[in-house]
Design a protein around this motif. Sequence first.
Motif, PDB file in Angstrom:
ATOM      1  N   LEU A  37       0.818  -1.215   0.000  1.00  0.00           N
ATOM      2  CA  LEU A  37       0.000   0.000   0.000  1.00  0.00           C
ATOM      3  C   LEU A  37       0.846   1.256   0.000  1.00  0.00           C
ATOM      4  N   ALA A  38       0.469   2.205  -0.857  1.00  0.00           N
ATOM      5  CA  ALA A  38       1.162   3.489  -0.970  1.00  0.00           C
ATOM      6  C   ALA A  38       1.046   4.285   0.323  1.00  0.00           C
ATOM      7  N   GLY A  39       2.077   5.106   0.545  1.00  0.00           N
ATOM      8  CA  GLY A  39       1.993   6.105   1.603  1.00  0.00           C
ATOM      9  C   GLY A  39       1.423   7.392   1.019  1.00  0.00           C
ATOM     10  N   GLY A  40       1.766   8.513   1.637  1.00  0.00           N
ATOM     11  CA  GLY A  40       1.280   9.797   1.131  1.00  0.00           C
ATOM     12  C   GLY A  40      -0.123  10.100   1.622  1.00  0.00           C
ATOM     13  N   ASN A  41      -0.694  11.164   1.087  1.00  0.00           N
ATOM     14  CA  ASN A  41      -2.007  11.635   1.571  1.00  0.00           C
ATOM     15  C   ASN A  41      -3.183  11.080   0.788  1.00  0.00           C
ATOM     16  N   THR A  42      -2.992  10.903  -0.523  1.00  0.00           N
ATOM     17  CA  THR A  42      -4.124  10.561  -1.398  1.00  0.00           C
ATOM     18  C   THR A  42      -4.930   9.355  -0.907  1.00  0.00           C
ATOM     19  N   PRO A  43      -4.274   8.240  -0.516  1.00  0.00           N
ATOM     20  CA  PRO A  43      -5.077   7.051  -0.226  1.00  0.00           C
ATOM     21  C   PRO A  43      -5.694   7.006   1.167  1.00  0.00           C
ATOM     22  N   ARG A  44      -5.411   8.011   1.998  1.00  0.00           N
ATOM     23  CA  ARG A  44      -5.903   7.928   3.388  1.00  0.00           C
ATOM     24  C   ARG A  44      -7.409   7.680   3.487  1.00  0.00           C
ATOM     25  N   PRO A  64       3.888  -1.411   3.469  1.00  0.00           N
ATOM     26  CA  PRO A  64       3.972  -0.178   2.671  1.00  0.00           C
ATOM     27  C   PRO A  64       4.802  -0.399   1.410  1.00  0.00           C
ATOM     28  N   THR A  65       4.472   0.311   0.347  1.00  0.00           N
ATOM     29  CA  THR A  65       5.252   0.198  -0.893  1.00  0.00           C
ATOM     30  C   THR A  65       6.634   0.829  -0.734  1.00  0.00           C
ATOM     31  N   ASP A  66       6.750   1.713   0.246  1.00  0.00           N
ATOM     32  CA  ASP A  66       8.019   2.401   0.493  1.00  0.00           C
ATOM     33  C   ASP A  66       7.973   2.980   1.899  1.00  0.00           C
ATOM     34  N   GLU A  67       9.134   3.275   2.416  1.00  0.00           N
ATOM     35  CA  GLU A  67       9.174   3.813   3.784  1.00  0.00           C
ATOM     36  C   GLU A  67      10.207   4.912   3.871  1.00  0.00           C
ATOM     37  N   ARG A  68       9.927   5.871   4.726  1.00  0.00           N
ATOM     38  CA  ARG A  68      10.824   7.007   4.895  1.00  0.00           C
ATOM     39  C   ARG A  68      11.813   6.703   6.018  1.00  0.00           C
ATOM     40  N   CYS A  69      13.073   7.129   5.852  1.00  0.00           N
ATOM     41  CA  CYS A  69      14.108   6.850   6.854  1.00  0.00           C
ATOM     42  C   CYS A  69      14.028   7.860   7.999  1.00  0.00           C
ATOM     43  N   GLY A 125       0.551   5.310  -5.563  1.00  0.00           N
ATOM     44  CA  GLY A 125       0.207   6.713  -5.756  1.00  0.00           C
ATOM     45  C   GLY A 125       1.094   7.285  -6.859  1.00  0.00           C
ATOM     46  N   LEU A 126       0.824   8.511  -7.231  1.00  0.00           N
ATOM     47  CA  LEU A 126       1.598   9.189  -8.276  1.00  0.00           C
ATOM     48  C   LEU A 126       2.008  10.559  -7.759  1.00  0.00           C
ATOM     49  N   GLY A 127       3.310  10.864  -7.830  1.00  0.00           N
ATOM     50  CA  GLY A 127       3.787  12.189  -7.424  1.00  0.00           C
ATOM     51  C   GLY A 127       3.676  13.179  -8.571  1.00  0.00           C
ATOM     52  N   GLU A 128       3.775  14.442  -8.242  1.00  0.00           N
ATOM     53  CA  GLU A 128       3.704  15.497  -9.271  1.00  0.00           C
ATOM     54  C   GLU A 128       4.788  15.319 -10.324  1.00  0.00           C
ATOM     55  N   GLY A 130       5.852  12.430 -11.274  1.00  0.00           N
ATOM     56  CA  GLY A 130       5.660  11.130 -11.914  1.00  0.00           C
ATOM     57  C   GLY A 130       6.212   9.962 -11.130  1.00  0.00           C
ATOM     58  N   HIS A 131       6.715  10.200  -9.914  1.00  0.00           N
ATOM     59  CA  HIS A 131       7.227   9.051  -9.150  1.00  0.00           C
ATOM     60  C   HIS A 131       6.092   8.193  -8.628  1.00  0.00           C
ATOM     61  N   THR A 132       6.448   6.950  -8.319  1.00  0.00           N
ATOM     62  CA  THR A 132       5.511   6.074  -7.635  1.00  0.00           C
ATOM     63  C   THR A 132       6.302   5.311  -6.594  1.00  0.00           C
ATOM     64  N   ALA A 133       5.653   4.910  -5.482  1.00  0.00           N
ATOM     65  CA  ALA A 133       6.390   4.411  -4.312  1.00  0.00           C
ATOM     66  C   ALA A 133       7.518   5.421  -4.063  1.00  0.00           C
ATOM     67  N   SER A 134       8.765   5.001  -3.826  1.00  0.00           N
ATOM     68  CA  SER A 134       9.863   5.978  -3.803  1.00  0.00           C
ATOM     69  C   SER A 134      10.787   5.739  -4.994  1.00  0.00           C
ATOM     70  N   GLU A 160      15.865  10.545   2.387  1.00  0.00           N
ATOM     71  CA  GLU A 160      16.325   9.158   2.535  1.00  0.00           C
ATOM     72  C   GLU A 160      15.122   8.246   2.737  1.00  0.00           C
ATOM     73  N   ARG A 161      15.085   7.210   1.933  1.00  0.00           N
ATOM     74  CA  ARG A 161      13.937   6.306   1.931  1.00  0.00           C
ATOM     75  C   ARG A 161      14.376   4.895   1.564  1.00  0.00           C
ATOM     76  N   ILE A 162      13.493   3.936   1.718  1.00  0.00           N
ATOM     77  CA  ILE A 162      13.670   2.641   1.060  1.00  0.00           C
ATOM     78  C   ILE A 162      12.390   2.361   0.275  1.00  0.00           C
ATOM     79  N   SER A 183      -3.254  18.923  -8.909  1.00  0.00           N
ATOM     80  CA  SER A 183      -1.782  18.966  -8.875  1.00  0.00           C
ATOM     81  C   SER A 183      -1.164  17.750  -9.573  1.00  0.00           C
ATOM     82  N   LYS A 184      -1.944  16.694  -9.786  1.00  0.00           N
ATOM     83  CA  LYS A 184      -1.434  15.488 -10.432  1.00  0.00           C
ATOM     84  C   LYS A 184      -1.745  15.438 -11.930  1.00  0.00           C
ATOM     85  N   ARG A 185      -2.422  16.471 -12.413  1.00  0.00           N
ATOM     86  CA  ARG A 185      -2.930  16.444 -13.793  1.00  0.00           C
ATOM     87  C   ARG A 185      -1.799  16.281 -14.804  1.00  0.00           C
TER      88      ARG A 185
HETATM   89  C1  6PG Z   1       5.388   8.232  -0.168  1.00  0.00           C
HETATM   90  C2  6PG Z   1       4.635   7.503  -1.235  1.00  0.00           C
HETATM   91  C3  6PG Z   1       4.608   8.181  -2.569  1.00  0.00           C
HETATM   92  C4  6PG Z   1       3.223   8.777  -2.739  1.00  0.00           C
HETATM   93  C5  6PG Z   1       3.225   9.858  -3.780  1.00  0.00           C
HETATM   94  C6  6PG Z   1       1.924  10.630  -3.781  1.00  0.00           C
HETATM   95  O1  6PG Z   1       5.626   7.659   0.856  1.00  0.00           O
HETATM   96  O2  6PG Z   1       5.740   9.400  -0.347  1.00  0.00           O
HETATM   97  O3  6PG Z   1       4.411   6.186  -1.163  1.00  0.00           O
HETATM   98  O4  6PG Z   1       4.925   7.430  -3.680  1.00  0.00           O
HETATM   99  O5  6PG Z   1       2.300   7.799  -3.078  1.00  0.00           O
HETATM  100  O6  6PG Z   1       4.273  10.766  -3.485  1.00  0.00           O
HETATM  101  O7  6PG Z   1       1.797  11.252  -2.534  1.00  0.00           O
HETATM  102  P1  6PG Z   1       0.512  12.079  -2.143  1.00  0.00           P
HETATM  103  O8  6PG Z   1      -0.608  11.108  -2.165  1.00  0.00           O
HETATM  104  O9  6PG Z   1       0.775  12.612  -0.761  1.00  0.00           O
HETATM  105  O10 6PG Z   1       0.387  13.137  -3.172  1.00  0.00           O
END
Ligand code: 6PG
Length: 221
Positions: A37-44, A64-69, A125-128, A130-134, A160-162, A183-185
């Motif tokens: 499962l993605a982190g970030g705000n979108t999926p909350r 989690p798909t990725d984790e912050r250090c 998730g998708l970052g502005e 274009g990243h996904t996970a980290s 720093e992340r994994i 913002s993701k458009r």
């Molecule tokens: C993270 C994520 C990352 C996230 C995107 C979108 O931990 O930062 O897993 O890939 O899904 O950055 O983040 P938002 O949903 O907060 O825009």
Amino acid sequence: MNGPHLQLEVYPDAGTACRTAAQRLAQALAQGGTAALAGGNTPRPAYRMVAGMDLPRPTITLVPTDERCVPPDHPERNDRMLAETLGDRGYRLVRLPAELGPERGAREAEALVAPLLPFRVVLLGLGEDGHTASLFPDHPALEATGLVAPVRQAPKPPPERITLTLQALSQTETALLLVTGASKREALRRLLAGDDLPPRRLTVSTLTILADREAADMVEP
Ligand code: 6PG
């Protein structure tokens, strides 16, 4: 470039896109299994909806798909966000030891992730940018060969992340990308136009994009 078939589903608003994501997660996990499962705000909101659903929780593993250090229990940890939104209701939550730093954390996480494969479902998730996970565009982690890769100098803080690699994230029955908000458009437009963004490099056959109208504004109905 080639890559997965991108199946775009557009919903009127973020709430509806999140409800659909929650339903897809619940369907995928109806017989148990593991979700990345993605982190970030979108999926909350989606996770909070899953928390209210009837699921065979003792047979479900979440990672989690990725984790912050940052230290365990730090507010920026994705595992903490998952625990808070999904509720402590009997799932098994696998915590990736990112507090050990990118290299050691990724090395030790490898052994935790291997037995979880293949995933039943991966929600990204998708970052502005274009990243996904980290997995950030042009970052060496995209070329990593194991299941978990260290990330330094991530453009999105903390630096720093994994992250689970493309190889790990691609071992799934269902792959979902949840994209909401204006913002993701641009990132979504580029992804659909075929730009070489990290989600395009997944080797799944289909990546289902659950988007809201704001994010998918440029797409003809
Ligand atoms: C993270 C994520 C990352 C996230 C995107 C979108 O931990 O930062 O897993 O890939 O899904 O950055 O983040 P938002 O949903 O907060 O825009």
